[in-house]
Design a protein around this motif. Structure first.
Motif, PDB file in Angstrom:
ATOM      1  N   MET A 127       0.819  -1.211   0.000  1.00 29.14           N
ATOM      2  CA  MET A 127       0.000   0.000   0.000  1.00 29.14           C
ATOM      3  C   MET A 127       0.854   1.262   0.000  1.00 29.14           C
ATOM      4  SD  MET A 127      -3.191  -0.236   2.485  1.00 29.14           S
ATOM      5  CE  MET A 127      -2.400   0.649   3.809  1.00 29.14           C
ATOM      6  N   GLU A 128       2.104   1.105   0.440  1.00 31.31           N
ATOM      7  CA  GLU A 128       2.968   2.259   0.663  1.00 31.31           C
ATOM      8  C   GLU A 128       3.017   3.225  -0.524  1.00 31.31           C
ATOM      9  OE1 GLU A 128       6.723   1.785   3.248  1.00 31.31           O
ATOM     10  OE2 GLU A 128       4.686   2.017   3.981  1.00 31.31           O
ATOM     11  N   GLY A 129       3.187   2.684  -1.738  1.00 35.37           N
ATOM     12  CA  GLY A 129       3.393   3.561  -2.885  1.00 35.37           C
ATOM     13  C   GLY A 129       2.113   4.020  -3.566  1.00 35.37           C
ATOM     14  N   THR A 130       0.966   3.585  -3.060  1.00 33.79           N
ATOM     15  CA  THR A 130      -0.263   3.908  -3.779  1.00 33.79           C
ATOM     16  C   THR A 130      -0.711   5.341  -3.493  1.00 33.79           C
ATOM     17  OG1 THR A 130      -1.465   2.944  -1.949  1.00 33.79           O
ATOM     18  CG2 THR A 130      -1.188   1.586  -3.897  1.00 33.79           C
ATOM     19  N   ASN A 131      -1.483   5.862  -4.416  1.00 34.41           N
ATOM     20  CA  ASN A 131      -1.946   7.229  -4.301  1.00 34.41           C
ATOM     21  C   ASN A 131      -3.381   7.211  -3.778  1.00 34.41           C
ATOM     22  OD1 ASN A 131      -2.012   9.933  -4.511  1.00 34.41           O
ATOM     23  ND2 ASN A 131      -2.249   9.998  -6.743  1.00 34.41           N
ATOM     24  N   VAL A 132      -3.570   7.624  -2.508  1.00 28.84           N
ATOM     25  CA  VAL A 132      -4.916   7.594  -1.947  1.00 28.84           C
ATOM     26  C   VAL A 132      -5.433   9.023  -1.771  1.00 28.84           C
ATOM     27  CG1 VAL A 132      -4.719   5.395  -0.768  1.00 28.84           C
ATOM     28  CG2 VAL A 132      -3.935   7.451   0.359  1.00 28.84           C
ATOM     29  N   PRO A 133      -6.761   9.211  -1.773  1.00 29.25           N
ATOM     30  CA  PRO A 133      -7.324  10.541  -1.562  1.00 29.25           C
ATOM     31  C   PRO A 133      -6.788  11.165  -0.277  1.00 29.25           C
ATOM     32  CG  PRO A 133      -9.043   9.014  -2.144  1.00 29.25           C
ATOM     33  CD  PRO A 133      -7.788   8.205  -2.004  1.00 29.25           C
ATOM     34  N   LYS A 134      -6.706  12.492  -0.264  1.00 30.90           N
ATOM     35  CA  LYS A 134      -6.040  13.192   0.839  1.00 30.90           C
ATOM     36  C   LYS A 134      -6.625  12.830   2.206  1.00 30.90           C
ATOM     37  CE  LYS A 134      -4.789  17.833   2.133  1.00 30.90           C
ATOM     38  NZ  LYS A 134      -5.532  19.071   2.214  1.00 30.90           N
ATOM     39  N   LYS A 157      -5.572   9.446   3.704  1.00 33.32           N
ATOM     40  CA  LYS A 157      -4.155   9.142   3.934  1.00 33.32           C
ATOM     41  C   LYS A 157      -3.892   8.768   5.379  1.00 33.32           C
ATOM     42  CE  LYS A 157      -1.401  11.079   0.360  1.00 33.32           C
ATOM     43  NZ  LYS A 157      -1.329  12.342  -0.304  1.00 33.32           N
ATOM     44  N   GLY A 158      -2.926   7.862   5.559  1.00 38.13           N
ATOM     45  CA  GLY A 158      -2.531   7.488   6.908  1.00 38.13           C
ATOM     46  C   GLY A 158      -3.478   6.480   7.526  1.00 38.13           C
ATOM     47  N   LEU A 159      -4.023   6.850   8.669  1.00 38.03           N
ATOM     48  CA  LEU A 159      -4.811   5.886   9.431  1.00 38.03           C
ATOM     49  C   LEU A 159      -6.059   5.358   8.719  1.00 38.03           C
ATOM     50  CD1 LEU A 159      -4.553   4.445  12.040  1.00 38.03           C
ATOM     51  CD2 LEU A 159      -5.771   6.262  13.170  1.00 38.03           C
TER      52      LEU A 159
END
Lengths: 199, 235
Positions: free
Chosen positions: A161-168, A171-173
């Motif tokens: 999951m580290e390199g994936t682009n997630v909505p702001k 992000k994180g938790l």
């Protein structure tokens, strides 16, 4: 044979169906906090198995032969947490002196474990589920193995999951919790298997 | 007089909103996920933790000058465990139904990071009244957060509120939400909503790191295996 059957049911039950992390939500802090890298996850998991085993081996006799004997069951929580904290300290000191290599790899995680609710949870559950000594030991081993399994699985998912682009906002938790939700969903699939294991 | 009142209010609001233990500090995740499949369980757990938090904060702030620094964590744990036992006994006597519902999680308030965290971070350094108010604020914040999660999960997952069925929703139950995976999902979704609503303003604090953990000072030097990045970075 009967004994073997009932012990397998307890063992597999606490590894797969009532997984301490994914379905009972015990030990969530290390599950989310130390699962970034697989080697750390393994270290934490092994330490938890060790402490769970040790804690059960000590608290079960205390509860049965001291607290119940003298009608002091209400002291369970206080006594158990004291015993666990002492045991963790003792284990760390002993390990440092006699097994320095093992201490180097696992010692880091030991102090973190004192306030891990999975340990206190498993010792209390052993008593409230009415397990005898052998069943308690097997149950604690199963709980520890289940913890290790969940940690290792989750750390692999997180490294992907580290390199994936997630909505702001996710992000994180939040996205980590969603991933945990999906893994937990996979474990729901196991329910019912163990009960019918021996027909 | 005016000043004290203002301070008291800000201490309370701090726990309820600005440093909400569940959504901002992300402490005590275990009970947050475990007992919130019903509003009743969530409320019961919140109030039990509130009672323990106020009592333990008060006693810790009374005793912190007497307790030697090296053994303060074990002492705090014993104080907390004693109050948990009291709450357990009261609940067993007067609310046996709730006692059975909460089960092992009631005893596990002992190792709830919020309580030990507040003892270590606040009550050990502040006066009695401030500590009690801080405990009250944090406890209320915890109760509110749990109740919010319990409401979402029970209303949409079970079509009911506090056990009373809600007409229309009975036909559209999403039973996933009351199951364990739903717990993780709703918690993640609520944190995402809080972040989106506040434009990420509280996001900087929301980190699961060694620093946020009340035990960090205790294991402190032994953190060799955990890299510097893990200590400082978000998860």
């Amino acid at each position: 044979m009967e004994l073997f059957k009932s012990l397998t049911v307890i063992l597999l039950g606490s590894i797969l169906i009532n997984n301490y992390v994914l379905s009972r939500f015990l030990g969530i802090c290390p599950f989310l906090g130390v699962s970034k890298k697989t080697d750390q996850a393994v270290g934490m998991g092994v330490s938890v198995i060790f402490v769970m085993f040790l804690a059960t081996a000590v608290t079960w006799p205390i509860q049965t032969y001291v607290l119940s004997e003298f009608g002091l069951e209400y002291l369970e929580t206080v006594v158990f947490i004291l015993v666990i904290a002492t045991l963790v300290q003792l284990a760390e000191i002993t390990m440092k002196k006699y097994m320095p290599t093992l201490h180097k790899s696992l010692g880091v995680y030991l102090p973190l474990i004192t306030t891990n609710c999975a340990i206190l949870g498993v010792t209390i559950n052993n008593i409230s589920d009415g397990y005898n000594f052998i069943e308690s030991i097997v149950n604690s081993l199963g709980a520890g193995l289940g913890f290790l399994l969940a940690m290792v699985l989750f750390s692999s998912v997180r490294s992907k999951m580290e390199g994936t682009n997630v909505p702001k906002a996710l992000k994180g938790l939040p996205v980590t919790l969603f991933a945990a939700s999906i893994i937990s969903l996979a474990f729901v699939g196991f329910s019912g298997i163990v009960d019918n294991l021996w027909g | 007089m005016q000043k004290t009142e203002k301070n008291a209010l800000s201490l309370l609001l701090n726990g309820i909103i600005f440093e909400n233990p569940v959504f901002v500090l992300v402490l005590g995740t275990c009970p947050t996920l475990a007992v919130t499949s019903s509003v009743k369980g969530a409320l019961g757990m919140g109030i039990a933790a509130l009672a323990v938090l106020v009592c333990s904060n008060t006693v810790v702030s009374l005793l912190h000058k007497l307790i030697p620094d090296e053994v303060r964590i074990p002492c705090y744990i014993i104080i907390i465990a004693a109050f948990v036992t009291v709450v357990q006994m009261i609940m067993q006597a007067f609310m046996p139904e709730l006692y059975a519902l909460l089960g092992v999680y009631l005893a596990l308030i002992t190792v709830n990071c919020i309580i030990l965290g507040r003892a270590e971070m606040f009550a050990g350094k502040n006066g009695i009244i401030e500590s009690a108010l801080d405990g009250l604020g944090m406890g209320l914040g915890f109760t509110l957060a749990l109740t919010l999660m319990g409401t979402v999960r029970e209303v949409f997952g079970n079509g009911s509120f506090l056990g009373m069925p809600i007409g229309v929703l009975q036909n559209y139950k999403i039973s996933f939400l009351v199951s364990p995976p739903g717990g993780f999902f709703v918690f993640g979704a609520l944190i995402a909503i809080v972040t989106a609503l506040t434009n990420g303003a509280v996001n900087g604090k929301r980190r699961l790191t060694c620093k946020a953990c009340p035990m960090s000072k205790m294991c402190g030097a032994s953190g060799e295996g955990i890299t510097e990045e893990d200590k400082n970075g978000a998860i």
